[in-house]
Write an enzyme that holds these catalytic residues in place. Structure first.
Site, PDB file in Angstrom:
ATOM      1  N   ASP A   1      36.748   5.232 -11.250  1.00 24.31           N
ATOM      2  CA  ASP A   1      35.829   4.602 -12.044  1.00 24.31           C
ATOM      3  C   ASP A   1      36.631   4.482 -13.383  1.00 24.31           C
ATOM      4  OD1 ASP A   1      33.629   3.183 -13.120  1.00 24.31           O
ATOM      5  OD2 ASP A   1      32.587   5.107 -13.279  1.00 24.31           O
TER       6      ASP A   1
ATOM      7  N   GLU B   1      37.180   0.196  -9.579  1.00 23.54           N
ATOM      8  CA  GLU B   1      36.384  -0.645  -9.777  1.00 23.54           C
ATOM      9  C   GLU B   1      36.837  -1.970 -10.547  1.00 23.54           C
ATOM     10  OE1 GLU B   1      32.202   0.756 -11.080  1.00 23.54           O
ATOM     11  OE2 GLU B   1      32.532  -0.693 -13.007  1.00 23.54           O
TER      12      GLU B   1
ATOM     13  N   ASP C   1      30.349   9.122 -13.789  1.00 24.68           N
ATOM     14  CA  ASP C   1      31.721   8.544 -13.685  1.00 24.68           C
ATOM     15  C   ASP C   1      32.124   9.239 -12.195  1.00 24.68           C
ATOM     16  OD1 ASP C   1      31.916   7.107 -16.470  1.00 24.68           O
ATOM     17  OD2 ASP C   1      30.809   8.988 -16.751  1.00 24.68           O
TER      18      ASP C   1
END
Lengths: 183, 183
Positions: free
Chosen positions: B7, B68, B141
């Site tokens: 992330d 991501e 996260d």
């Protein structure tokens, strides 16, 4: 000082090396473009950008790397590729301990042409005169990379004085944050 | 398959390693956050992100890296840092020859919770259940990185079938471009 200018992009990443000091004639040591195929994955393209930048650093051994500061008010797709390519350029430089400076497009245009709103042709034409070239470097990304390097050389004395002032200030007071883009 | 989920972020870059196959219980091998100091230059921060990701790749030897996919409709400043950190993650993976997959936040949420509009708490809660953890990983996260890895494991069979179909199609007709994010 010897500066590698990088106009970041995934499709075409302009690179140009200029040597000189403010107030004296400048010399171009090299100019080119690192290209990656549009049909490749982004990850593969970033590896190719890294390889290209590393080759330019190896060959020209610059003391500074000047990268165009990316803004995101432009086209969404384009700006992501530009941000990613600029990240790779910054990473390659910082990994070698080279100082990285970011200059905005209008700072570069103003430094080279006198106007922050100059167009591509004006920038190309001034780069050609300043470096005593036979013709404007093509594509525009290559000329922009040289303009970035020139901008950095010309702005360096002011930045140096600012850093000295901040360092002097730091010795007597609490920590001060340098403005972004100066080191 | 063993997947490193990332992330991306400059301040906090979530990382999580999950092993498993679709339809069978999953196992978490590690979770954490690569942090960089906000007061450092962007270039220095990217070097720290690279170092952190490399350590995770060295320690866990994943076969896939799921990152991501960054969109730029968010906050301008944040998205640039996210794009730059994601570029470093993709670069580290591709440099080792590891396949990189990009998944959108809504794909990840839909895969893990059943809804593309799930909130952070729902994602954290499902990640906790799926990996049989004692508590939701923190910060968010870190949980998001695990969710990315899970999403990749569960979507892999479909992606694999799609790739086979495209490859078969390619053998008989003109080239076809894979949709973004599949490899």
């Amino acid at each position: 000082m010897r500066v590698l200018g990088v106009d970041p992009g995934l499709t075409r990443c302009g690179v140009g090396v200029v040597e000189g000091t403010a107030g004296r004639p400048l010399r171009m040591l090299g100019v080119g473009v690192v290209r990656t195929p549009a049909e490749a994955d982004t990850a593969e393209r970033l590896v190719l950008v890294e390889r290209g930048i590393e080759e330019w650093l190896d060959e020209h051994r610059p003391e500074y790397v000047a990268v165009e500061r990316v803004f995101s008010q432009h086209n969404v797709r384009t700006v992501m590729g530009t941000a990613q390519a600029s990240a790779v350029a910054m990473l390659c430089a910082a990994r070698r301990g080279l100082p990285v400076a970011l200059h905005t497009p209008s700072e570069v245009k103003a430094a080279v042409t006198g106007s922050g709103r100059a167009d591509k042709a004006q920038v190309g034409s001034m780069v050609t005169r300043l470096l005593r070239l036979d013709a404007p470097p093509k594509p525009a990304d290559a000329a922009d990379a040289l303009a970035l390097a020139i901008c950095h050389i010309w702005r360096a004395p002011a930045t140096g004085r600012l850093q000295q002032a901040v360092a002097a200030h730091r010795r007597t007071t609490a920590p001060v944050r340098l403005p972004k883009g100066t080191r």
